[in-house]
Design a protein around this motif. Structure first.
Motif, short mmCIF file in Angstrom:
data_model
loop_
_atom_site.label_atom_id
_atom_site.label_comp_id
_atom_site.label_asym_id
_atom_site.label_seq_id
_atom_site.Cartn_x
_atom_site.Cartn_y
_atom_site.Cartn_z
N VAL A 1 128.06 47.60 71.44
CA VAL A 1 126.65 47.48 71.80
C VAL A 1 126.51 46.79 73.15
O VAL A 1 125.73 47.23 74.01
CB VAL A 1 125.86 46.71 70.71
N ASN A 2 127.28 45.74 73.35
CA ASN A 2 127.23 45.01 74.61
C ASN A 2 127.63 45.91 75.78
O ASN A 2 127.03 45.85 76.86
CB ASN A 2 128.15 43.79 74.54
N TYR A 3 128.64 46.75 75.57
CA TYR A 3 129.07 47.68 76.61
C TYR A 3 127.96 48.67 76.94
O TYR A 3 127.67 48.95 78.12
CB TYR A 3 130.33 48.42 76.16
N LEU A 4 127.28 49.19 75.91
CA LEU A 4 126.21 50.16 76.13
C LEU A 4 125.02 49.51 76.85
O LEU A 4 124.35 50.15 77.67
CB LEU A 4 125.77 50.76 74.79
N ILE A 5 124.78 48.24 76.56
CA ILE A 5 123.73 47.49 77.27
C ILE A 5 124.10 47.38 78.76
O ILE A 5 123.26 47.62 79.64
CB ILE A 5 123.55 46.10 76.64
N ASP A 6 125.35 47.02 79.03
CA ASP A 6 125.82 46.92 80.42
C ASP A 6 125.66 48.24 81.16
O ASP A 6 125.21 48.28 82.31
CB ASP A 6 127.30 46.51 80.45
N MET A 7 126.04 49.33 80.48
CA MET A 7 125.94 50.65 81.11
C MET A 7 124.50 50.99 81.46
O MET A 7 124.20 51.54 82.53
CB MET A 7 126.51 51.71 80.16
N GLU A 8 123.57 50.65 80.56
CA GLU A 8 122.15 50.93 80.80
C GLU A 8 121.64 50.13 82.01
O GLU A 8 120.96 50.68 82.89
CB GLU A 8 121.34 50.57 79.55
N TYR A 9 121.98 48.86 82.07
CA TYR A 9 121.49 48.03 83.17
C TYR A 9 122.13 48.41 84.51
O TYR A 9 121.54 48.16 85.56
CB TYR A 9 121.73 46.55 82.86
N ARG A 10 123.30 49.01 84.47
CA ARG A 10 123.95 49.46 85.70
C ARG A 10 123.49 50.86 86.11
O ARG A 10 123.88 51.37 87.15
CB ARG A 10 125.47 49.47 85.54
N GLY A 11 122.73 51.50 85.23
CA GLY A 11 122.24 52.84 85.54
C GLY A 11 123.32 53.90 85.47
O GLY A 11 123.23 54.95 86.11
#
Length: 333
Positions: free
Chosen positions: A79-89
């Motif tokens: 989940v944390n990785y997917l959050i990072d991916m979203e914030y990085r676009g």
């Protein structure tokens, strides 16, 4: 998704298990709430997301849904990785990433790249004979290289696997330790042993080591050798000198693959000694056939605190370098 003022409604697809999506005690949803500053309420017909970052939260949950369609469960680290991916676009193709099984461990567990950066790293190694994997601790640089090496050995693409590491302290300080030279340097090689043990098992690794099919050696043992039909990994390469790096890279023989891994933010060489990895990055950047793969804190697959620690140190060092540049600029006036 229905957007009404500051509330977004997210419909959970029928093929998705809600318990797996929400996590134990709704831990996954709470993680998204905390990261986005939103409030997420669960109803029979879906999720109601309130807050200024509601659309971002919905996008993250949609990525979680995509992930669950190809993997049976999703944990806090994912989940944390997917959050990072979203914030990085950055885009996320769950099927492409998770369908790539590098090999199976001796316990039968499939070993896959866990991040987009890891997938890119694995693909680069497959396509090139010499690869430099550069990034912080915990990004899987060495482990993934060992997995690819074990798979190449299993498929008879190479005849042996050689794992090397510089023993930075291999001078007088090791003289006080008991045993012969191999006993003295073994502590420096332990991470390489651990990686190969987990992938092919301790008994198999010990047998292959006895017959010379697998070698785990200090970098100094590589001098004077030419290595054909081999998969060669140099770990902790930031701690090589310029001379050692040149010596290692010129050991490469026919039908061999070389992977060099290191973290240029953790150089343990004596003050004034240039890092062979740092220099190689400058010297070889335009050499055809040599590829560089960079991993970041987003690719860290250890405890989430490791990622935060790496980020904190990086910010601290950037701030210090910026202040130093300001001071140097001021002194010239």
């Amino acid at each position: 998704m229905d957007n009404s003022k500051d509330i977004v409604r997210f419909e959970i697809p029928e093929d998705i298990n809600r318990e797996q999506l929400f996590g134990t005690l709704d831990a996954n949803i709470k993680q998204v709430e905390k990261a986005t500053g939103t409030s997420i309420v669960m109803r029979d017909d879906g999720l109601f997301i309130k807050g200024t970052e509601n659309l971002r939260a919905a996008n993250i949950i949609n990525r979680m849904v995509e992930n669950l369609r190809v993997e049976p469960e999703i944990d806090a680290r994912r989940v944390n990785y997917l959050i990072d991916m979203e914030y990085r676009g950055e885009s996320f193709d769950a099927r492409e990433q998770t369908s790539d099984v590098i090999c199976y461990t001796y316990r039968g567990k499939p070993l896959r790249p866990k991040t987009k950066g890891q997938k890119r790293y694995v693909d680069i190694i497959r396509k090139n004979d010499m690869v430099f994997g550069i990034g912080p601790a915990g990004t899987g640089k060495t482990y993934l290289a060992c997995a690819l090496a074990a798979n190449a050995l299993k498929n008879k693409e190479v005849e042996r696997v050689i794992l090397a590491r510089p023993a930075v302290e291999a001078g007088e300080s090791l003289g006080f330790l008991p045993g012969d030279l191999q006993d003295k340097v073994d502590p420096y090689l332990r991470p390489l042993y651990d990686a190969i043990f987990e992938i092919i098992g301790q008994e198999t690794a010990a047998r292959l080591k006895e017959t010379g099919v697998i070698e785990v050696v200090p970098l100094a043992y590589m001098r004077g050798r030419t290595l054909d039909n081999s998969f060669i990994i140099l770990d902790e390469a930031q701690n090589t000198t310029r001379e050692q790096m040149k010596m290692f890279l010129t050991r490469m023989g026919f039908n061999s693959k070389v992977v060099v891994t290191g973290d240029i933010t953790q150089i343990d060489l004596p003050k004034g000694s240039g890092s062979g990895l740092v220099e190689a990055r400058r010297v070889l950047s335009d050499v055809e056939g040599v590829e560089f793969s960079y991993l970041t804190e987003v690719d860290v697959v250890r405890h989430d605190l490791v990622k935060k620690i790496i980020k904190a140190y990086s910010d601290y060092e950037d701030s210090n370098n910026s202040n130093a540049n300001v001071r140097r600029g001021g002194s010239k006036r």
